[in-house]
Design a protein around this motif. Structure first.
Motif, PDB file in Angstrom:
ATOM      1  N   MET A 145      39.231  29.469  48.531  1.00 52.71           N
ATOM      2  CA  MET A 145      39.292  30.988  47.554  1.00 52.71           C
ATOM      3  C   MET A 145      38.492  30.727  46.717  1.00 52.71           C
ATOM      4  O   MET A 145      37.727  29.332  46.437  1.00 52.71           O
ATOM      5  N   GLU A 146      38.507  31.772  45.933  1.00 51.26           N
ATOM      6  CA  GLU A 146      37.643  32.475  44.968  1.00 51.26           C
ATOM      7  C   GLU A 146      38.348  31.472  43.340  1.00 51.26           C
ATOM      8  O   GLU A 146      39.563  31.595  43.522  1.00 51.26           O
ATOM      9  N   THR A 147      36.798  30.822  42.703  1.00 52.34           N
ATOM     10  CA  THR A 147      37.400  30.848  41.872  1.00 52.34           C
ATOM     11  C   THR A 147      38.333  31.227  40.760  1.00 52.34           C
ATOM     12  O   THR A 147      36.949  32.317  40.428  1.00 52.34           O
ATOM     13  N   ILE A 148      38.781  31.375  39.532  1.00 61.88           N
ATOM     14  CA  ILE A 148      39.643  32.247  39.029  1.00 61.88           C
ATOM     15  C   ILE A 148      39.581  31.401  37.550  1.00 61.88           C
ATOM     16  O   ILE A 148      39.545  30.465  37.765  1.00 61.88           O
ATOM     17  N   TYR A 149      39.231  32.326  36.994  1.00 63.63           N
ATOM     18  CA  TYR A 149      39.385  31.872  34.844  1.00 63.63           C
ATOM     19  C   TYR A 149      40.826  33.052  34.612  1.00 63.63           C
ATOM     20  O   TYR A 149      40.358  33.658  34.634  1.00 63.63           O
ATOM     21  N   ILE A 150      41.902  32.545  34.213  1.00 67.87           N
ATOM     22  CA  ILE A 150      43.020  31.972  33.440  1.00 67.87           C
ATOM     23  C   ILE A 150      43.246  32.360  31.677  1.00 67.87           C
ATOM     24  O   ILE A 150      42.802  31.149  31.237  1.00 67.87           O
ATOM     25  N   ILE A 151      42.370  33.477  30.755  1.00 66.89           N
ATOM     26  CA  ILE A 151      42.723  33.775  29.515  1.00 66.89           C
ATOM     27  C   ILE A 151      43.927  34.220  29.435  1.00 66.89           C
ATOM     28  O   ILE A 151      44.569  35.487  29.742  1.00 66.89           O
ATOM     29  N   GLU A 152      44.732  32.755  28.765  1.00 66.28           N
ATOM     30  CA  GLU A 152      46.014  33.145  27.825  1.00 66.28           C
ATOM     31  C   GLU A 152      45.709  34.281  26.244  1.00 66.28           C
ATOM     32  O   GLU A 152      44.981  32.834  25.714  1.00 66.28           O
ATOM     33  N   VAL A 153      46.201  35.140  25.991  1.00 67.28           N
ATOM     34  CA  VAL A 153      46.330  35.857  25.325  1.00 67.28           C
ATOM     35  C   VAL A 153      47.264  36.346  24.795  1.00 67.28           C
ATOM     36  O   VAL A 153      48.043  36.499  25.337  1.00 67.28           O
ATOM     37  N   ASP A 199      48.558  37.000  30.796  1.00 66.40           N
ATOM     38  CA  ASP A 199      47.731  35.622  31.383  1.00 66.40           C
ATOM     39  C   ASP A 199      46.441  37.127  32.253  1.00 66.40           C
ATOM     40  O   ASP A 199      47.222  37.650  32.890  1.00 66.40           O
ATOM     41  N   LEU A 200      45.515  36.792  31.815  1.00 64.30           N
ATOM     42  CA  LEU A 200      44.343  38.011  32.698  1.00 64.30           C
ATOM     43  C   LEU A 200      43.817  37.015  33.412  1.00 64.30           C
ATOM     44  O   LEU A 200      42.894  35.736  33.134  1.00 64.30           O
ATOM     45  N   TYR A 201      43.416  37.539  34.190  1.00 62.64           N
ATOM     46  CA  TYR A 201      43.038  37.130  35.329  1.00 62.64           C
ATOM     47  C   TYR A 201      41.426  37.190  36.053  1.00 62.64           C
ATOM     48  O   TYR A 201      41.365  38.505  36.331  1.00 62.64           O
ATOM     49  N   TYR A 202      40.619  36.595  36.038  1.00 62.29           N
ATOM     50  CA  TYR A 202      39.228  37.117  35.847  1.00 62.29           C
ATOM     51  C   TYR A 202      38.384  36.333  36.965  1.00 62.29           C
ATOM     52  O   TYR A 202      38.860  35.324  36.721  1.00 62.29           O
ATOM     53  N   SER A 203      37.451  37.229  38.125  1.00 60.10           N
ATOM     54  CA  SER A 203      36.700  36.239  38.092  1.00 60.10           C
ATOM     55  C   SER A 203      35.171  35.769  37.827  1.00 60.10           C
ATOM     56  O   SER A 203      35.056  36.657  37.155  1.00 60.10           O
ATOM     57  N   ALA A 204      34.503  35.582  38.367  1.00 55.57           N
ATOM     58  CA  ALA A 204      32.680  35.129  37.972  1.00 55.57           C
ATOM     59  C   ALA A 204      32.240  36.171  37.800  1.00 55.57           C
ATOM     60  O   ALA A 204      31.212  35.792  36.745  1.00 55.57           O
ATOM     61  N   GLU A 205      32.561  37.235  38.108  1.00 55.43           N
ATOM     62  CA  GLU A 205      31.906  37.902  38.062  1.00 55.43           C
ATOM     63  C   GLU A 205      32.128  39.102  37.058  1.00 55.43           C
ATOM     64  O   GLU A 205      31.969  39.887  36.541  1.00 55.43           O
ATOM     65  N   GLY A 206      33.487  38.873  36.816  1.00 54.41           N
ATOM     66  CA  GLY A 206      34.616  39.193  35.494  1.00 54.41           C
ATOM     67  C   GLY A 206      34.936  40.684  36.001  1.00 54.41           C
ATOM     68  O   GLY A 206      35.264  41.805  34.527  1.00 54.41           O
ATOM     69  N   ILE A 207      35.054  40.757  37.242  1.00 55.11           N
ATOM     70  CA  ILE A 207      35.898  41.461  37.477  1.00 55.11           C
ATOM     71  C   ILE A 207      37.773  41.189  37.536  1.00 55.11           C
ATOM     72  O   ILE A 207      38.390  39.803  37.852  1.00 55.11           O
ATOM     73  N   LEU A 208      38.492  42.510  36.432  1.00 54.35           N
ATOM     74  CA  LEU A 208      40.217  41.887  36.198  1.00 54.35           C
ATOM     75  C   LEU A 208      40.703  41.576  37.309  1.00 54.35           C
ATOM     76  O   LEU A 208      40.774  42.966  37.423  1.00 54.35           O
ATOM     77  N   ILE A 209      41.198  40.824  37.740  1.00 49.84           N
ATOM     78  CA  ILE A 209      42.155  40.793  38.997  1.00 49.84           C
ATOM     79  C   ILE A 209      43.331  41.011  38.459  1.00 49.84           C
ATOM     80  O   ILE A 209      43.591  42.277  39.113  1.00 49.84           O
ATOM     81  N   LYS A 210      44.111  40.967  37.279  1.00 49.15           N
ATOM     82  CA  LYS A 210      45.091  41.381  36.873  1.00 49.15           C
ATOM     83  C   LYS A 210      45.713  40.377  36.033  1.00 49.15           C
ATOM     84  O   LYS A 210      45.038  39.759  35.252  1.00 49.15           O
ATOM     85  N   ALA A 211      46.913  41.215  35.437  1.00 47.45           N
ATOM     86  CA  ALA A 211      46.825  40.994  33.565  1.00 47.45           C
ATOM     87  C   ALA A 211      48.792  41.240  34.037  1.00 47.45           C
ATOM     88  O   ALA A 211      48.400  42.393  34.090  1.00 47.45           O
ATOM     89  N   VAL A 212      48.981  39.459  33.712  1.00 47.95           N
ATOM     90  CA  VAL A 212      50.228  39.301  34.010  1.00 47.95           C
ATOM     91  C   VAL A 212      51.725  38.435  32.965  1.00 47.95           C
ATOM     92  O   VAL A 212      50.787  38.295  32.065  1.00 47.95           O
TER      93      VAL A 212
END
Length: 283
Positions: A119-127, A139-152
């Motif tokens: 599965m895709e490695t994802i980075y979660i930035i909590e702001v 919670d902002l979910y990003y792919s390694a390419e900087g694609i914003l997957i979702k904001a929750v």
């Protein structure tokens, strides 16, 4: 008197002994398969402590000065690792995407890197953002390419991403996704109300692919920026009864019956959703 003092001391030692035994009991008996798999995957891990969650054995440890948690099933199969990393440790594309997003002025509270097999490695930035006595957390979910997957919206303030543990998808669903969206990468799977939702990255977009209980494809959708809407859609809207409305949100849907744009419109307190097919016809 001496006998009473001796008895009291013995009782105290027994209590301490029981507490020690209780503390030891908090450490689960980890199957050798899980211990072996962990040691092979993280040979330099230190300060390892084990716990159980939802049928998994979770190793909390330090690796390269980072705190991490790795999830294993009893048979030693690795399922997920969550690593707490500094903002500076994010890939440059993720940092750049965040710094150009609508959340750039929010305070970064925590950053997690989530790794799972196949599965895709994802980075979660909590702001978080504080204003007028209230506090918002996202919670902002990003792919390694900087694609914003979702904001929750982060409602509980927790950082345990147990809900992102990978699920085994039926082969028929995997085959459909691979054929219709070649080169796509899995991000998340979820089952709710008998429906299976698979989140993928395809063509540099985060897409939600929906299936029914019989594994039949229902729809695929993704967000569309207002500025990216084709002229046929904006013209159809301008010539309609909704010409005075503003577009609050836009999505594109692919379905077996046909494709369409779903627009959320607002005018003052009034809100409405409309469907328009690619030719500009209201559905």
């Amino acid at each position: 008197m001496k006998l009473k003092i001796y008895s009291a001391l013995m009782a105290l030692m027994c209590v301490i002994g029981l507490q020690s035994c209780s503390d030891d009991d908090n450490q689960p008996a980890v199957p050798q398969e899980a211990q072996r798999a962990f040691a092979e995957k993280y040979p330099s891990a230190t300060q390892v402590e084990w716990e159980t969650k939802s049928g998994y054995y979770v190793a909390d440890f330090h690796d390269n000065s980072y705190e991490a948690s790795a999830w294993f099933s009893p048979d030693g199969v690795w399922h997920m690792t969550e690593t707490d990393i500094p903002f500076a440790g994010l890939p440059e594309l993720v940092k750049s995407a965040f710094e150009q997003s609508e959340y750039m002025s929010w305070t970064v509270d925590d950053v997690d890197k989530l790794e799972r097999p196949d599965m895709e490695t994802i980075y979660i930035i909590e702001v978080e953002k504080k204003s007028q006595g209230s506090e918002q957390e996202m919670d902002l979910y990003y792919s390694a390419e900087g694609i914003l997957i979702k904001a929750v919206a982060d409602m509980d303030g927790g950082n345990d991403h147990e809900d992102l543990l990978p699920s085994q998808l039926p082969e028929i669903i995997l085959a459909f996704i691979n054929e219709k969206y070649p080169g796509s990468r899995l991000v998340e799977t979820d089952m709710e109300h008998g429906m299976i939702e698979v989140e993928i990255i395809h063509d540099n977009l985060s897409k939600d692919v929906l299936f029914d209980k019989d594994n039949n494809w229902v729809s695929t959708s993704w967000d569309i920026h207002r500025s990216d809407l084709p002229a046929t859609i904006t013209q159809a809207l301008a010539e309609s009864q909704y010409s005075a409305y503003t577009i609050d949100d836009a999505e594109y849907f692919e379905t077996p019956q046909g494709n369409y744009y779903l627009l959320e419109l607002e005018q003052g307190e009034a809100e409405v959703k409309v469907k328009i097919d690619p030719s500009g016809k209201f559905i």
